[in-house]
Design a protein around this motif. Structure first.
Motif, PDB file in Angstrom:
ATOM      1  N   UNK A  62       0.847  -1.189   0.000  1.00 24.87           N
ATOM      2  CA  UNK A  62       0.000   0.000   0.000  1.00 24.87           C
ATOM      3  C   UNK A  62       0.881   1.236   0.000  1.00 24.87           C
ATOM      4  N   UNK A  63       0.319   2.332  -0.480  1.00 25.79           N
ATOM      5  CA  UNK A  63       1.044   3.597  -0.476  1.00 25.79           C
ATOM      6  C   UNK A  63       2.406   3.481  -1.119  1.00 25.79           C
ATOM      7  N   UNK A  64       3.401   4.049  -0.456  1.00 25.05           N
ATOM      8  CA  UNK A  64       4.762   4.076  -0.999  1.00 25.05           C
ATOM      9  C   UNK A  64       5.630   2.940  -0.460  1.00 25.05           C
ATOM     10  N   UNK A  65       5.047   2.055   0.325  1.00 23.30           N
ATOM     11  CA  UNK A  65       5.834   0.919   0.809  1.00 23.30           C
ATOM     12  C   UNK A  65       6.081  -0.074  -0.319  1.00 23.30           C
ATOM     13  N   UNK A  66       6.966  -1.036  -0.068  1.00 24.09           N
ATOM     14  CA  UNK A  66       7.341  -2.022  -1.080  1.00 24.09           C
ATOM     15  C   UNK A  66       6.106  -2.730  -1.630  1.00 24.09           C
ATOM     16  N   UNK A  67       6.042  -2.845  -2.955  1.00 20.19           N
ATOM     17  CA  UNK A  67       4.942  -3.542  -3.622  1.00 20.19           C
ATOM     18  C   UNK A  67       5.449  -4.841  -4.235  1.00 20.19           C
TER      19      UNK A  67
END
Length: 295
Positions: A62-67
């Protein structure tokens, strides 16, 4: 407010803090498939203004965390639990007050059992001791029909790369979880739009949390929780009706339940902010040390 990237195993988590690090710290732990944007700026600012150091963060995917690739999360539910500890470490905090919503409430429960030294207090909102009710949990009522229908079918997915279509789909997906408080559609659109624009891979964010491998906390372990616990629960929660919150308050020693009138299964909407913030600030106030025993 300054975002920072915090290492957590093979991942990096995006976090943001409000207020002074000298104040008691509250870690906000969100619901499944939700970035930290759902903890609205104004809500965080109001809690910080009451003398709390408020931290919110993006889960993996989610958001800018690791995808990770949609459908192939490279982590488990247990990793989401320990990620919360990584966030505390990233801010140099040996312990904090935890406020978890829905899935985040389950994470907070598990942390209180497995890592009690890291948990000052618990605030559990819109969550349950054992998941939705059914024949094997007759004391916990099942979800409302409109929510059950949502989980029983696999609705067509939008093209998550189509910004307008994706935002409309995300907003539509909130409606079955409403309570009786009328939704603030303009506010919701602003939050969902910000979430979409901040998220690295929206398809992954809307897929991977739902397919994670992890059994969660055994219900019998609730009796082991020693952290002072506040249970917040909407009176009109269609996914986890109010008796789920009542069960948590009954099974966690010393827990106290506060019902939130008209709230559904959601992050606290603005009409209940005064009540929620007052209760949260009082619950996380510094406690005097225990008196020494007479001897």
């Amino acid at each position: 407010m300054t975002e920072r990237m915090i290492p957590a195993g093979d991942a990096r988590l995006c976090a943001e803090a409000f207020g002074s690090p000298a104040d008691p710290a509250i870690l906000l732990i969100g619901g499944a498939a939700a970035s930290m944007d759902y903890w609205e700026d104004e809500f965080c600012e109001r809690v910080a203004a009451a003398g709390r150091f408020v931290i919110r963060y993006d889960f993996r995917d989610t958001g800018r965390s690791t995808a990770y690739p949609a459908g192939s999360p490279g982590y488990t539910g247990a990793d989401l639990t320990t990620d919360a500890l990584a966030v505390l470490d990233g801010y140099g905090l040996p312990a904090a007050h935890l406020y978890g919503v829905s899935m985040g409430g389950g994470i907070a429960q598990e942390l209180a059992v497995v890592h009690p030294s890291r948990v000052l207090t618990l605030t559990l909102q819109s969550t349950s001791p054992a998941g939705p009710g059914g024949p094997d949990r007759p004391d916990l009522p099942p979800m409302e029909p409109q929510v059950a229908a949502l989980f029983a079918t696999e609705p067509p997915q939008p093209d998550w790369s189509d910004r307008d279509a994706a935002i409309e789909a995300l907003l539509t997906g909130l409606r079955p979880f409403d309570g009786t408080i009328p939704p603030d559609l303009e506010r919701e659109r602003a939050v969902v739009t910000r979430m979409y624009d901040r998220t690295t891979d929206v398809a992954a964010s809307q897929t991977n949390h739902w397919i994670l491998e992890d059994g969660g906390l055994d219900r019998g372990k609730l009796a082991e929780i020693t952290a002072p616990t506040l249970v917040l629960h909407g009176t009109a929660d269609p996914l986890l009706p109010l008796p789920h919150g009542e069960a948590l308050a009954r099974e966690i020693p010393g827990a106290r339940l506060v019902a939130l009138p008209g709230m559904g299964h959601q992050y606290p909407p603005a009409p209940v902010w005064d009540l929620v913030i007052d209760e949260l600030v009082a619950h996380t106030a510094p406690r005097p040390p225990s008196s020494p025993p007479f001897g």
